[in-house]
Design an enzyme around this catalytic site. Structure first.
Site, short mmCIF file in Angstrom:
data_model
loop_
_atom_site.label_atom_id
_atom_site.label_comp_id
_atom_site.label_asym_id
_atom_site.label_seq_id
_atom_site.Cartn_x
_atom_site.Cartn_y
_atom_site.Cartn_z
CE1 TYR A 130 -4.09 -1.94 -0.10
CE2 TYR A 130 -2.85 -3.27 1.43
CZ TYR A 130 -4.03 -3.20 0.51
OH TYR A 130 -4.89 -3.93 0.39
CG PHE A 416 -11.56 -1.43 9.52
CD1 PHE A 416 -11.40 -1.12 8.16
CD2 PHE A 416 -10.78 -0.66 10.56
CE1 PHE A 416 -10.19 -0.09 7.76
CE2 PHE A 416 -9.82 0.33 9.98
CZ PHE A 416 -9.42 0.56 8.71
#
Length: 416
Positions: A130, A416
């Site tokens: 990322y 999450f």
């Protein structure tokens, strides 16, 4: 390959509820394919925001997934800022190296910008992926295995005034969520939980217990008010010297030092156990300074929350700064070029402004470094020492690094 890639990128579309099963099956397979309990699957289905989720389709087969929860994230100064919680990113192993991930990241960041959300955040199963999309590691977590048989716990005054009692998590969920909500503004990185998210911490399928007990809970009370809670499991073991079980901490929150200490003391003293296993805790958590021997706690720090500034100006204006700062950043952002250029940040503990400028730059860095430093847990000085921030005006680095810092340390309370 070029034609195949083009065909797949045209298969990118917003998720329709009827396609969720196929979409989710691809995601689960990409992460190893382990079966989930019905209650886990039902919860994630209910939390999915379809209009913020993407799938890539090869005919009627889902081969790529990505989602973005609509969160609010606490930033230094206590403001709760809109942030897209990037989740469920996967590419089928049969369709790698065709540009699908880049296509989804491109579409996702464009969408987030159009929604007016200045931040995107994620937890990374593979951190190396990322950085090229502008995400920097901004918050870290503490793991430990505390030897409760060979260390002592020294608690602060007032601990004895707190009553700890057993309570099933589901029975006291509202009171515990109220405690959590009061803590959210006080620590960068915490998420304001939307309805439904409180259920995440109470999931307790037998398949996820690893031989430990069902989820147990206690609440800390003072004068009839709930001031803290802890959820945990107990894993029984029996060795050559007798009982040698472990307490596996799942969640803990407290409104003040005495309540916090009362909960840790309770966990420390559970019968027939000699190890307290904690995962994903704040790196500055107080128990580290209550134990008699930190080495016997085997502390370990690892990366947790990654931050991406989608709108540099809006993001830097949204937080406050620990000391007065007036600095011009030269920002590099090849993936979101609307951020590239020079920005003047002027701020202090009361607020900030951040606007484009033609003034000479004081510091040069990429948006990845801004993301890493944004929550105050990563020092700009340390990034400069690694060659990732360049000081162009003498003294600007020390000024900005001091201003960006945060006390307490940023922390993401759950995934999450």
């Amino acid at each position: 390959m070029a034609n195949e890639q083009a065909d797949l990128t045209t298969g990118l579309r917003v998720l329709h509820p009827d396609d969720w099963d196929k979409w989710y099956a691809n995601l689960i397979r990409a992460f190893g394919g382990a079966e989930e309990a019905d209650e886990e699957r039902e919860l994630w289905n209910s939390l999915t925001e379809y209009d913020r989720s993407l799938g890539v389709w090869d005919g009627d087969v889902c081969v790529g997934t990505a989602g973005a929860f609509s969160f609010r994230l606490t930033v230094p100064g206590g403001e709760s800022v809109p942030a897209a919680g990037i989740t469920g990113v996967s590419v089928a192993a049969t369709h790698r190296r065709r540009g699908m991930l880049r296509t989804m990241m491109r579409r996702q960041l464009d969408d987030i910008r159009s929604w007016g959300e200045p931040l995107a955040v994620l937890t990374a199963s593979e951190p190396a992926i990322y950085g090229r999309f502008g995400y920097g590691a901004a918050a870290f977590q503490l793991n430990a295995e505390i030897d409760t048989s060979r260390t002592r716990l020294s608690v602060p005054p007032g601990t004895d005034d707190v009553r700890v009692r057993y309570a099933a998590p589901a029975d006291v969920l509202d009171a515990c969520e109220a405690v959590y909500a009061r803590l959210v503004p006080g620590r960068p990185g915490m998420l304001a939980r939307r309805p439904g998210w409180e259920r995440l911490g109470t999931l307790d399928p037998a398949s996820s217990r690893g031989g430990a007990s069902p989820l147990q809970g206690v609440v800390a009370e003072r004068d009839g008010e709930t001031v803290g809670y802890a959820w945990f499991r107990v894993k029984g073991e029996y060795g050559p010297t007798g009982h040698d079980g472990s307490v596996l901490l799942s969640a803990l929150a407290a409104l003040d030092p005495a309540a916090d200490a009362a909960l840790w003391r309770f966990l420390y003293g559970i019968d027939l156990t000699s190890t307290l296993v904690v995962r994903g805790r704040p790196v500055d958590e107080a128990w580290q300074y209550m134990v008699s021997d930190i080495r016997r706690c085997r502390p370990e720090v690892r990366d947790s929350l990654y931050v991406r500034l989608v709108d540099v100006g809006a993001a830097l204006r949204a937080r406050t700064y620990r000391a007065p700062v007036d600095v011009v950043f030269a920002v590099e952002d090849a993936f979101c070029p609307w951020n590239a250029g020079r920005w003047r940040l002027s701020g202090d503990p009361k607020g900030a402004s951040c606007e484009r400028t033609e003034d000479p730059a004081d510091l040069a860095l990429s948006v990845r470094e801004l993301g890493a430093a944004y929550l105050g847990g990563v020092s700009l000085t340390a990034l400069a020492a690694a060659g990732r921030v360049e000081e162009l005006r003498r003294g600007a680095l020390a000024e900005a690094s001091l201003a960006f810092g945060s006390d307490p340390a940023p922390w993401l309370p759950h995934g999450f």
